[in-house]
Motif scaffolding. Sequence first.
Motif, PDB file in Angstrom:
ATOM      1  N   ILE A 173      46.544  23.813  22.818  1.00  0.00           N
ATOM      2  CA  ILE A 173      47.046  25.099  23.291  1.00  0.00           C
ATOM      3  C   ILE A 173      46.436  26.212  22.442  1.00  0.00           C
ATOM      4  N   THR A 174      45.720  27.108  23.090  1.00  0.00           N
ATOM      5  CA  THR A 174      45.102  28.225  22.376  1.00  0.00           C
ATOM      6  C   THR A 174      45.581  29.578  22.893  1.00  0.00           C
ATOM      7  N   ASP A 175      46.027  29.635  24.139  1.00  0.00           N
ATOM      8  CA  ASP A 175      46.504  30.889  24.713  1.00  0.00           C
ATOM      9  C   ASP A 175      48.020  30.932  24.593  1.00  0.00           C
ATOM     10  N   THR A 176      48.540  31.840  23.768  1.00  0.00           N
ATOM     11  CA  THR A 176      49.986  31.913  23.552  1.00  0.00           C
ATOM     12  C   THR A 176      50.625  33.112  24.239  1.00  0.00           C
ATOM     13  N   SER A 177      49.855  33.883  24.977  1.00  0.00           N
ATOM     14  CA  SER A 177      50.385  35.110  25.575  1.00  0.00           C
ATOM     15  C   SER A 177      51.121  34.815  26.880  1.00  0.00           C
ATOM     16  N   THR A 178      52.002  35.732  27.251  1.00  0.00           N
ATOM     17  CA  THR A 178      52.672  35.645  28.547  1.00  0.00           C
ATOM     18  C   THR A 178      51.943  36.473  29.592  1.00  0.00           C
ATOM     19  N   LEU A 179      51.176  37.456  29.156  1.00  0.00           N
ATOM     20  CA  LEU A 179      50.418  38.326  30.048  1.00  0.00           C
ATOM     21  C   LEU A 179      48.981  38.391  29.556  1.00  0.00           C
ATOM     22  N   PRO A 180      48.020  38.598  30.453  1.00  0.00           N
ATOM     23  CA  PRO A 180      46.661  38.827  29.967  1.00  0.00           C
ATOM     24  C   PRO A 180      46.653  40.090  29.112  1.00  0.00           C
ATOM     25  N   PRO A 181      46.042  40.062  27.927  1.00  0.00           N
ATOM     26  CA  PRO A 181      46.117  41.227  27.042  1.00  0.00           C
ATOM     27  C   PRO A 181      45.438  42.467  27.616  1.00  0.00           C
ATOM     28  N   PHE A 182      44.393  42.272  28.414  1.00  0.00           N
ATOM     29  CA  PHE A 182      43.696  43.412  29.000  1.00  0.00           C
ATOM     30  C   PHE A 182      43.463  43.166  30.492  1.00  0.00           C
ATOM     31  N   VAL A 183      43.556  44.212  31.281  1.00  0.00           N
ATOM     32  CA  VAL A 183      43.275  44.127  32.715  1.00  0.00           C
ATOM     33  C   VAL A 183      42.301  45.244  33.080  1.00  0.00           C
ATOM     34  N   PRO A 184      41.381  44.980  34.006  1.00  0.00           N
ATOM     35  CA  PRO A 184      40.455  46.028  34.423  1.00  0.00           C
ATOM     36  C   PRO A 184      41.114  46.979  35.413  1.00  0.00           C
ATOM     37  N   VAL A 185      40.951  48.283  35.213  1.00  0.00           N
ATOM     38  CA  VAL A 185      41.497  49.278  36.129  1.00  0.00           C
ATOM     39  C   VAL A 185      40.416  50.298  36.453  1.00  0.00           C
ATOM     40  N   VAL A 186      40.527  50.897  37.621  1.00  0.00           N
ATOM     41  CA  VAL A 186      39.626  51.952  38.046  1.00  0.00           C
ATOM     42  C   VAL A 186      40.362  53.280  37.929  1.00  0.00           C
ATOM     43  N   LEU A 187      39.773  54.242  37.200  1.00  0.00           N
ATOM     44  CA  LEU A 187      40.376  55.557  37.070  1.00  0.00           C
ATOM     45  C   LEU A 187      40.128  56.364  38.343  1.00  0.00           C
ATOM     46  N   ALA A 188      41.143  57.087  38.777  1.00  0.00           N
ATOM     47  CA  ALA A 188      41.034  57.886  39.995  1.00  0.00           C
ATOM     48  C   ALA A 188      41.429  59.316  39.679  1.00  0.00           C
ATOM     49  N   GLY A 189      40.552  60.270  40.038  1.00  0.00           N
ATOM     50  CA  GLY A 189      40.835  61.672  39.768  1.00  0.00           C
ATOM     51  C   GLY A 189      40.505  62.037  38.338  1.00  0.00           C
ATOM     52  N   GLY A 190      40.419  63.346  38.064  1.00  0.00           N
ATOM     53  CA  GLY A 190      40.138  63.786  36.713  1.00  0.00           C
ATOM     54  C   GLY A 190      38.674  63.627  36.347  1.00  0.00           C
ATOM     55  N   PRO A 191      38.317  63.945  35.119  1.00  0.00           N
ATOM     56  CA  PRO A 191      36.908  63.946  34.704  1.00  0.00           C
ATOM     57  C   PRO A 191      36.288  62.557  34.604  1.00  0.00           C
ATOM     58  N   HIS A 192      37.104  61.519  34.623  1.00  0.00           N
ATOM     59  CA  HIS A 192      36.574  60.154  34.496  1.00  0.00           C
ATOM     60  C   HIS A 192      36.719  59.376  35.804  1.00  0.00           C
ATOM     61  N   ASP A 193      36.781  60.070  36.897  1.00  0.00           N
ATOM     62  CA  ASP A 193      36.976  59.440  38.209  1.00  0.00           C
ATOM     63  C   ASP A 193      35.940  58.346  38.458  1.00  0.00           C
ATOM     64  N   GLY A 194      36.427  57.171  38.869  1.00  0.00           N
ATOM     65  CA  GLY A 194      35.542  56.072  39.206  1.00  0.00           C
ATOM     66  C   GLY A 194      35.178  55.160  38.062  1.00  0.00           C
ATOM     67  N   GLU A 195      35.484  55.550  36.827  1.00  0.00           N
ATOM     68  CA  GLU A 195      35.167  54.696  35.694  1.00  0.00           C
ATOM     69  C   GLU A 195      36.084  53.464  35.671  1.00  0.00           C
ATOM     70  N   VAL A 196      35.535  52.342  35.220  1.00  0.00           N
ATOM     71  CA  VAL A 196      36.314  51.113  35.069  1.00  0.00           C
ATOM     72  C   VAL A 196      36.591  50.895  33.582  1.00  0.00           C
ATOM     73  N   HIS A 197      37.850  50.691  33.246  1.00  0.00           N
ATOM     74  CA  HIS A 197      38.237  50.468  31.849  1.00  0.00           C
ATOM     75  C   HIS A 197      39.066  49.198  31.745  1.00  0.00           C
ATOM     76  N   ASP A 198      38.826  48.428  30.680  1.00  0.00           N
ATOM     77  CA  ASP A 198      39.709  47.317  30.349  1.00  0.00           C
ATOM     78  C   ASP A 198      40.860  47.883  29.530  1.00  0.00           C
ATOM     79  N   VAL A 199      42.053  47.835  30.104  1.00  0.00           N
ATOM     80  CA  VAL A 199      43.210  48.508  29.515  1.00  0.00           C
ATOM     81  C   VAL A 199      44.207  47.467  29.022  1.00  0.00           C
TER      82      VAL A 199
END
Length: 244
Positions: A173-199
């Motif tokens: 057993i190496t993964d002890t988390s209940t949730l993935p620590p980071f998820v990819p999201v797409v920013l919508a609106g604002g100066p960073h519209d369309g950027e993909v960030h691992d949040v």
Amino acid sequence: MGYSTKFTGKIAVKPRLNEHEIAYLRRFADSRHMHRDKGPYCCGADWDGDESDVLDPDEPGPDQPGLWCKWEPTDNGRYIRWNKAENFYDSAKWMAYVIRTFLMPGAALQGELADPVRDWYYAPEFEHFTFDHACDGVLKALGDSLDDRWSLIVADGEVFVQQKGEDEREGPITDTSTLPPFVPVVLAGGPHDGEVHDVWTPRVRMGLRLIDGTRYAVDPAVPPGSDETERGRIMHFQEAEAVN
């Protein structure tokens, strides 16, 4: 109520834990591990009941298996054992977490102490942690259901589960988390519209602030991670306020 599992046996720790390691790990086993601004190492006694930094009282930290860890060291520091508390869930993951975070050479905390996370709490006992422990042993598990019989095996610091009557072990057993620590999201609106960030997953729920100060919040119409194509969306904060 809830489902309980009883454990017999102990996991040997060599060299034995020192008094500082014993004190902290006892406190850790007696604390509810809520997701907090101050990080995953907080214990109830450290804060005298102050829970103002708690982000979600019903969710553990992102890398922790659950709200309660019920593995504790023995008085002489030679073993890790079950503390007899009921309703112990994700026990194998918690064993892996304790070993991989606090005990083994190269443990997560050892590297982290060289470059601490800003604003996180680090217990004074950590200065005396040695990170040189080898862990081995077998615990027999007996659940409330008559057919719930299995073994938790620790071999050279690796944690395995073996069901009764089966030859193959599950693990390590190496993964002890209940949730993935980071998820990819797409920013919508604002100066960073369309950027993909691992949040960081908790930040998806709380909102996101970029380095330049731009603030984003979750679009309630598109839950993050709900669509593989879009991969979730976080919209500009002002727009989100209008939606809400």
